[in-house]
Structure formats: C-alpha cells, structure tokens
Design a protein around this motif. Structure first.
Motif, PDB file in Angstrom:
ATOM      1  N   GLN A  32      41.258 -35.513 -91.302  1.00  0.00           N
ATOM      2  CA  GLN A  32      40.556 -33.929 -90.807  1.00  0.00           C
ATOM      3  C   GLN A  32      39.057 -34.003 -90.707  1.00  0.00           C
ATOM      4  O   GLN A  32      38.457 -33.031 -90.481  1.00  0.00           O
ATOM      5  N   VAL A  33      38.480 -35.406 -90.653  1.00  0.00           N
ATOM      6  CA  VAL A  33      37.077 -35.546 -90.564  1.00  0.00           C
ATOM      7  C   VAL A  33      36.374 -35.670 -88.960  1.00  0.00           C
ATOM      8  O   VAL A  33      37.091 -36.443 -88.418  1.00  0.00           O
ATOM      9  N   ALA A  34      35.570 -34.965 -88.744  1.00  0.00           N
ATOM     10  CA  ALA A  34      34.975 -34.870 -87.280  1.00  0.00           C
ATOM     11  C   ALA A  34      34.165 -36.215 -87.130  1.00  0.00           C
ATOM     12  O   ALA A  34      33.196 -35.498 -86.265  1.00  0.00           O
ATOM     13  N   VAL A  35      34.051 -36.953 -87.446  1.00  0.00           N
ATOM     14  CA  VAL A  35      33.435 -38.229 -87.144  1.00  0.00           C
ATOM     15  C   VAL A  35      34.659 -39.410 -87.304  1.00  0.00           C
ATOM     16  O   VAL A  35      35.546 -39.433 -87.869  1.00  0.00           O
ATOM     17  N   GLU A  51      37.686 -30.359 -91.900  1.00  0.00           N
ATOM     18  CA  GLU A  51      38.583 -29.427 -91.726  1.00  0.00           C
ATOM     19  C   GLU A  51      39.476 -29.218 -93.013  1.00  0.00           C
ATOM     20  O   GLU A  51      39.547 -30.008 -93.875  1.00  0.00           O
ATOM     21  N   LYS A  80      29.296 -25.298 -89.150  1.00  0.00           N
ATOM     22  CA  LYS A  80      30.752 -25.747 -89.327  1.00  0.00           C
ATOM     23  C   LYS A  80      30.567 -26.979 -89.562  1.00  0.00           C
ATOM     24  O   LYS A  80      30.290 -27.836 -89.007  1.00  0.00           O
ATOM     25  N   GLU A  81      31.353 -27.141 -90.801  1.00  0.00           N
ATOM     26  CA  GLU A  81      31.363 -28.286 -91.471  1.00  0.00           C
ATOM     27  C   GLU A  81      32.404 -29.375 -90.820  1.00  0.00           C
ATOM     28  O   GLU A  81      33.299 -29.119 -89.887  1.00  0.00           O
ATOM     29  N   LEU A  82      32.032 -30.778 -91.065  1.00  0.00           N
ATOM     30  CA  LEU A  82      33.042 -31.829 -90.329  1.00  0.00           C
ATOM     31  C   LEU A  82      34.466 -31.651 -90.880  1.00  0.00           C
ATOM     32  O   LEU A  82      35.324 -32.333 -90.116  1.00  0.00           O
ATOM     33  N   TYR A  88      26.106 -31.903 -85.443  1.00  0.00           N
ATOM     34  CA  TYR A  88      25.738 -33.108 -84.515  1.00  0.00           C
ATOM     35  C   TYR A  88      24.112 -32.920 -84.109  1.00  0.00           C
ATOM     36  O   TYR A  88      24.057 -31.726 -83.524  1.00  0.00           O
ATOM     37  N   PRO A  98      25.276 -37.611 -88.166  1.00  0.00           N
ATOM     38  CA  PRO A  98      26.754 -37.654 -87.880  1.00  0.00           C
ATOM     39  C   PRO A  98      27.496 -38.031 -86.648  1.00  0.00           C
ATOM     40  O   PRO A  98      28.148 -38.577 -86.472  1.00  0.00           O
ATOM     41  N   LEU A 112      32.872 -26.053 -83.816  1.00  0.00           N
ATOM     42  CA  LEU A 112      32.084 -27.549 -83.848  1.00  0.00           C
ATOM     43  C   LEU A 112      31.265 -27.500 -82.756  1.00  0.00           C
ATOM     44  O   LEU A 112      30.299 -28.282 -83.073  1.00  0.00           O
TER      45      LEU A 112
END
Ligand code: TPP
Ligand code: SF4
Ligand code: MG
Lengths: 285, 197, 380
Positions: free
Chosen positions: A87-90, A45, A41-43, A28, A69, A22
């Motif tokens: 699981q979302v990285a925002v 997981e 790498k997607e947001l 980002y 993002p 990430l």
C-alpha cells in the motif's frame, strides 16, 4: 514534478479520491516531515496491520520522513510489514524472506548505472527476524561492502507474522513460541555489529519520540546517499503477540525506557558528521 | 488434458480455473495483425470487429491502466486522449485501474477495477464488453483470465506491446493512431446504421 | 577494449562474418558476454564455474561490463542480480551443483517476478558426499522452476545460446529467466572450435520499459507498486489471483517457443530420423552418442539421433512425432535419476520403447561403447 505524479487530461474526474489526493496533496518534492503529518496525503494507504501495531506506526513515521520520496525505492522482506508495503506509494520490492539487503545491493548499483547523476535513495525496511536472523549475512555483507543503502529494522522482538516466535532480538528469558522455557541468550547487539561493520551512522529509537525518529531517518538516508551504509533500529512493540492492549503500545515503550532497558542511541562517524555539517552550511546559503 | 487445437477464447464464465490461452496453443499476432477469439487476422479486420462489439454492447466500459492514466512519458497524453475520445464516441463508461495493488479492506467496484479481482467490478456494473488499455502485460493477462473464468464479459485488449491471447480481441503495438483508427471505424459503422445497444 | 557498436540481433547472429576460435567453454562464456552488452555481472566461486566468472571479471576490468563484484554466497548473488534486474538493467551470473541448490529459492522467484535474468549453470555433482565432478543431477531440480532451460552440447552452443538467451528472455511476452546449462568440465574445460561474431558488435541494450511489470526506479508508473504484490487472504479471490499469476508464467514459457525457433533454429536437432533405433538426449551425452552411432554404423546398424536443445519449454510435439515410428529410443544420461528419460516417457505415447540407459554419474565419462551395447541389444 515528474509526469508520473500527473493524471492524463480527461481522466481526472474518474480517478478515485485517494489518487487525486496523492497528486494534489502528496509529499513528492515537498520536503515534508513528521511535523507535517495530518496536513498532507501520506504515502501509506489503508492496510491490514493490527490496531495499535507499533510497527505500523514506525512505518508511517519513516515514510513521512523520507527526504526525497519521489526518488526513493524501498526494499522490504516477508513479515507483517510486507502486508503494508503493498500500500506504499513509492516503488518497493518484496522478494524473499531475508534477502532484502542483497536485493537492495543489486538495485542500488543498477540505479547508479542508469541514473548516474540523479539521487536515488535505496532504503531497506524489514522485520527483526528478517534482519538479524535469516538475513544477517546479507545485511552485514552489504555493510562490509559499504553499499550506500539505509537499513531500517522494525524491531518487534519476535517473528510476529508467523505467530509470535522467538527472534534474535527477543529479550533474554522471554517466553515465546519456539522458546517454551524462555529465550536462552540476550537480545543481539546489532547496533554494535553495525558500528564494527562499517556503518557511517547507527541509530536506535522508537515511535514514542516521533520527531527524533523522523530526524534520524533523514540523517540515515542522507548519509547513505553520500557517505556509506547506515543502520536504524526502531523498537516497535507488537500488541498481538506480546498480548497487551492495542492502546498500550506507547506505554510499553515508556516502561522500557523508565526501567533503563531501552535507550535511544546515535552513533556517527566523523566523516558523516562533517558531511551533515557541510549540508547544513549549504542549506543556509 | 483438454484438447488444445479446439480451444477458443470466448466469453465465459468458463469455470473454476480456465487455462492460459497461450498454453492451449493460441499464438500472439505478428506486427500488422490482430487476434480475434484465438485466431490471427489482419489488424484492420480486428479493428472492425472491435468497433462492432463496442457498438452492439449494452454497457461498454473502458479500463484504462497506469500506462495511460499517468502522464509519465512522452506520447502518453496523446494516447490517453485518443482512448478517451473513443470511449466518448462509443458512449462507454470509463473505470480506471490506477495501480495493481490488492486493496484493503476492499475496492469500491463502482469506480475502480483491480487486476486481482476484476470480476467484482464487472459484476457490479453489469459490464458486457470491456476494453483494456494501458495495463502492463502481466497484469492484463492475469485479469483477463479471471474475467473469462467468472464472467460473461467480452474482453478487448489494446496492447502497446505484443498483445494478449487471454482477451477475446487484441491488437498489438497500439499507439494513439491505432486507437483513432478504431474511433474512425466506429464512426463509419454508426453512419452506416449500426446503433449503440 | 575494442570500441563496440550496437547491432540488431538478427544481423548480429545471422549476417555478420564469424571468425573461428579454438577455446575452452569458459572462454566461450567470456566471448558471449563480451558481445551481450551486460550491465552487471555478479560472481561467486564454485568449480567448474569459477574460471568463466574470472573471465567475465576481466571483461569488467576492460570496460565491456559496467559493474562486477563477488557476492557473499549463491543465495545472495541470485538475490543481487534480481534487485539489479528489477531496477531495469541487463545482468549475468553463473553457478553450478551445490551453488545451484544453495540459491534455489531464487529461481522460481525470478520466474514469478518475470525477470529476464540470464544465468549459466556449469553442472556438477551435489553432496553428499562432496563431488566437484561432472553430473547433470541439478537439472532435475530446475525443471519446474518456471525458468526457460537450454542445454549446450558444444562450445558453439554456449556462445549462441547465451547471446540468444538475452534476446529471447527480454521479449515482452516472454520476459523470463533463462538458464544455459553446460556439462561441467566436459564442455567448460575442453577446447572446441567456435565461430564467434565480430567483437566490434554488441547486442542493443535492454529496454526496461518494455517489461510486462513496472520497473523499480521511480521513473515509471504506477508509483504505488510493490514487486510483487500479493493478496494475502484465505479466500477464493486470493487463490484465483495467485493461480492466474502462475498460469501467466506458464504462458510466457510457451510464448518463447516461436523465438527459440527463430533464433536457435528449433528446439531439437535431428540426424537420420527415420531409423528404427533413435537416441534422444541433451548436452554432452549427445556427443558421446554421435560416436556410438558411428561405431554402430560400422557394424551395419542404423541409428538416428535427436539432440534436445531446450528442456523448458519441452519439445513435446517434436518428440511425439519423432518417436512415433521408432522401435527403440535410447536415452543416455550423465546422472543417476534419469530426468531426461522421465521427461521423454511422459510425452511419448508408447513409452515402453524408451530405454533409460546408459546412465553414468559421479564424474564418470560415458564411453561410447556403453551406448553401443544398448544399440546392439535393440538391434538383436
Ligand atoms: C524462507 C522462509 N522461511 C520462513 C518463512 C516464514 N516467515 C514469514 S514471515 C516470518 C516472520 C517474520 O519475522 P520478522 O522479520 O521479525 O517480521 P515481523 O512479522 O515480526 O514484522 C517467517 C518466519 C518464509 N516466508 N520464508
Ligand atoms: S502481529 Fe504484531 S507486528 Fe504484526 S501487525 Fe499485528 S501488532 Fe503489528
Ligand atoms: Mg519481528
């Protein structure tokens, strides 16, 4: 890039691979889109949604299309998508079932106070039940008030998470739980409601056209940033509750399109159109 | 009802659903103080106790959380470096808690810890003394209680805010400097003949 | 608008020169919010709350509050302040009666999410049939939401409790919503002498990054964070995580006790505590009891008074100790269900001495004479 995406020195070698990915190869500040899927790498997981889930695919495409993002805060609602949202990285909020547009209203206004000169995109993404049924008053009022937020409906035409009950977005005559003799009224025309309620941009699309979907997500978020509320409806069939095979999801959408029951639609106000044109001009310079 | 006044915050396994120490009348320390097994003591005393526990541990392990793992604001790096140095001096392992999400299908307990089931990591790695640092208070407390319930691990929480009653030892207002004081205490003890288990 | 300077809470509360105003409870709310450095206030009309939120609207127009609007209903308003609070600002709202119940799902959600939201509840009856009149029945429903609950008796209480609520709610180890309850009309619409702090001072701003849970702004870590993540599985791990989370809310409520002592001077106020007959209650029932105690005195009957300022956490030890030597404990209440009596009976060892009377409701006032009747019965 902001420090929140940097690992403190000395800890790089203990960080699990997904976090290294990430940091080193995340979206980002990169302006990636659907076309770049597979290269970064997607947001989102690994998550527990069903195989072949149309909604999971829509989520993935939306997340790959966020224009910023690193400054996007999302609001979800109870339902299948909330299981993936963890699981979302925002930063994202799961509050209650149906109150997502009210939460987003408070969130957006607060961020405006704290960061008056920064872009902070607030994007709501929730199920059809959350959007058109239990949360409809708050969805519409956020539009009436012209809140600068994007509302995305993951339309699987049912309450999927509770076992496939009829929702306002189910097709007329569909036999579902709680509609044992078939639904008695037509699919709610929420895009029409959105237009009449003050949305600057309204779109209907499906993950069968990923590029188009990505484009529309971008537009919806950029217009909400500057012009006014926007609404996007993503037809995302549910193999589990509509009892088709998980590999047939795309097929289902195509059948709908061929029969004329599903059409991609876009509506944009002249003001929003002018704004997009201006942005394009700016990009060229 | 369990008798409140007699409650001690000690290694478990305490059983099915151990209470939150705060509801058993255990109070958080004031500035300059620490908390050892439910009792408020001067910070220095708590620091020495931490050094002692770390040095006598068989498998001491640091669990750094997001607040030190990610260089998100000024001062974080200094604190992260200090924590790493302490772990190195002790000879402790570092297993990170990079975020708080429940993981699917499951975590790899060998290399990470999660506040929703910290016991899995502790069991898997046979950790007998652990140190929380840089974990948000809410999630630290959730994890510390689960650890007390299901494991015999001795828990130490270095908190940047007000401390954690659910840990066996806690310090509050922990900055890089505070961590360096623990490192000093460890070094002194080592020089004085206390050897790592 | 008066230019305001930030002042440390201890100084603001205890060291500044106060001025006395003669104002209504609604106006007191305005005076408190004026000094509370609130970022966002969101309103929705309901009697007897509306006037106070009109006045908070005036504060917005004058520039004391940064953002203000009328939401679409109470459920939405409580969700709106929640979103704002999660984004790291200080918020205020108020409601009462049916509004409280309409919004109900939000209150345990606020506590579970550790949000330091301050909300005033101007209590009134709940349907059916409709009543806009004073009644404290909604407080019975609120007792187990995980919120900290203060009950104001006077205008002075309203002022101090609102301002102090922000300071207590925002402590990292507490970080919970606080409801300030006030009896509709009896305190909101009557004038009272209130000593207020100088208007040129306000509380320091909220510090979002001292929150025990990440703030939703994409400026703090971890970025992969949902407020609030849940383990949605049917296994022991999932149950244990949820149970430990709930216990942490209880723990946070407990931690507020020391701050309630520090800022509110304690959880109870006691007069003549060694009397054989004690009246224990909260809100304006305390004022009525005071008058009854005066009348009893004239008849030569000695009665003590315990005013409970804080219902959650409940002053368990304080009440046990006070009740130990009393022969009779009279509990006057402004509601049908007698929630205060239930609370007291659940903590007092010999609870056969607790008398759940008088009770009035539906908007009735409580004539001191009714309380005096109970006192006389005990004295004979
Ligand atoms: C107040 C409340 N009512 C009902 C529910 C039960 N519930 C949870 S998810 C859900 C269905 C969600 O449907 P939708 O919004 O379409 O999302 P999907 O699961 O289909 O993605 C329901 C009814 C709830 N959690 N809260
Ligand atoms: S039930 Fe349907 S919508 Fe929900 S995860 Fe499974 S396929 Fe997707
Ligand atoms: Mg659905």
């Amino acid at each position: 890039m902001k420090g929140l995406f940097k690992i403190s020195p000395g800890y790089e070698d203990v960080m699990p691979q997904e976090y290294l990915d990430l940091v080193n190869n995340g979206p980002y500040g990169k302006n990636y889109g659907v076309d770049d899927l597979g290269t970064f790498k997607e947001l989102l997981e690994e998550h527990p949604l069903c195989a072949g889930c149309g909604l999971a695919l829509s989520m993935r495409l939306v997340l790959a299309s966020l224009p910023a993002p690193e400054d996007t805060i999302m609001v979800g609602s109870t339902g299948c998508s909330s299981l993936a949202f963890t699981q979302v990285a925002v930063h994202n909020i799961h509050s209650l079932f149906g109150n997502q547009n009210a939460v987003a209203t408070g969130l957006k206004r607060a961020l405006k106070i704290r960061f008056p000169d920064k872009v902070k995109d607030v994007v709501v993404m929730a199920g059809d039940g959350a959007t058109v049924d239990i949360g409809l008053d708050m969805v519409m009022h956020s539009w009436f008030r012209r809140e600068k937020i994007t509302t995305i409906m993951l339309d699987n035409e049912a309450y999927a998470n509770t076992g496939g009950q009829e929702s306002g977005m189910s097709q007329q005559n569909a036999v579902l739980n709680m509609a044992p003799t078939g639904k008695k009224f037509p699919k709610i025309a929420l895009p029409e409601v959105a237009k009449a309620s003050g949305c600057a941009y309204v779109g209907v699309v499906s993950p069968a056209q990923p590029k188009r979907l990505g484009d529309m997500v971008r537009k919806a978020i950029l217009i909400a940033r500057e012009v006014g509320p926007t609404y996007l409806q993503l037809y995302s069939p549910c193999p589990t509750n509509y009892k088709f095979k998980s590999r047939e999801t795309m097929q289902k959408i195509k059948e709908r399109m061929e029969s004329g029951m599903f059409e991609v639609m876009e509506y944009i106000t002249p003001e929003a159109e002018a704004f997009l044109a201006e942005m394009k001009e700016g990009d060229k310079q | 009802m369990t008798a409140k006044s007699s409650y001690k915050v000690l290694p478990g396994p305490e059983g099915y659903l151990p209470p939150a120490a705060a509801t058993m009348s255990v109070m958080l320390p004031d500035p300059g103080e620490g908390l050892v097994e439910g009792e408020i003591v001067p910070q220095e005393q708590a620091i020495n106790k931490i050094a002692e526990k770390l040095l006598s541990a068989k498998n001491p392990t640091f669990f750094p959380g997001p607040l030190v793992l990610w260089a998100w604001k000024d001062g974080v790096i200094e604190k992260a470096v200090a924590a790493k140095e302490l772990a190195d001096v002790v000879g402790a392992k570092i297993i990170p808690m990079p975020d708080y999400r429940p993981k699917y299908p499951m975590i790899n307990p060998e290399i990470e810890i999660n506040p929703n089931h910290p016991n899995l990591t502790i069991w898997h790695n046979k950790i007998d003394v652990c140190v929380f640092v840089g974990v948000h208070c809410h999630f630290a407390n959730i994890a510390l209680k689960i650890i007390r319930g299901g494991t015999s691990c001795y828990t130490i929480a270095l908190c940047g805010e007000m401390g954690h009653e659910d840990a066996m030892i806690t310090l509050r207002d922990v900055k890089a400097d505070t961590i360096r004081k623990i490192t000093e205490a460890v070094k002194e003890m080592k020089a004085g003949g206390v050897v790592s288990g | 608008m008066v230019e305001q300077k930030v002042l440390e809470p201890e100084k603001l509360f205890f060291e500044t020169q106060r001025t006395e105003l003669f104002i209504t409870g609604s106006e007191v709310v305005k005076e408190a919010i004026k000094r509370a450095n609130v970022d966002i206030a969101i309103s929705y009309p309901i009697t007897p709350q509306s006037e106070s939120m009109h006045l908070v609207g005036d504060l917005y127009a004058e520039g004391y509050v940064k953002e203000y609007f009328r939401g679409e209903n109470e459920f939405a308003v409580m969700s709106e302040v929640m979103g704002a609070s999660m984004a790291g600002v200080r918020v205020f709202t108020a409601t009462g009666g049916p509004g409280t119940l309409r919004a109900f799902e939000n209150f345990p959600n606020w506590s579970g999410s550790r949000l330091p939201i301050v909300c005033a509840f101007m209590t009134r009856g709940v349907n059916a049939p409709l009543s806009i009149q004073p009644d404290t029945i909604e407080m019975a429903f609120m007792l187990d939401t995980g919120m900290i609950m203060f009950h104001a008796e006077t205008g002075q209480d309203i002022f101090d409790m609102i301002l102090k609520a922000y300071v207590i709610a925002e402590k990292t180890d507490v970080h919970l919503p606080i409801g300030i309850f006030m009896d509709g009309f009896f305190v909101t619409h009557t004038r009272d002498k209130v000593k207020v702090t100088p208007e040129e001072f306000k509380l320091p701003p909220y510090k979002p990054y001292c929150s025990p849970i990440p703030v939703m702004d994409m400026e703090n870590v971890p970025v992969r964070h949902m407020r609030d993540p849940f383990v949605m599985k049917s296994n022991f791990i999932s149950y244990a995580a949820h149970a430990s989370w709930q216990q942490e809310i209880l723990a946070a409520v407990e931690r507020s006790r020391k701050y309630i002592y520090r800022y509110l001077g304690g959880m109870v106020e006691v007069e003549n505590k060694n009397a054989d007959i004690l009246i224990i209650t909260s809100g304006t029932a305390v004022s009525q009891s005071r008058e009854a105690i005066e009348l009893a005195k004239q008849e030569g009957i000695d009665v003590g008074l315990v005013k409970i300022k804080c219902l959650r956490p409940f002053p368990v030890d304080e009440i046990r100790e006070l009740a130990a030597n009393a022969k009779y404990i009279i509990v006057p209440e402004f509601n049908r269900v007698g929630w205060m009596c239930r609370e007291l009976k659940s903590v007092i060892e010999d609870n056969s001495k607790v008398i759940g009377a008088p009770r009035v409701f539906g908007g009735m006032t409580m004539p001191p004479k009714l309380i005096l009747d109970e006192i006389r019965r005990c004295a004979n």
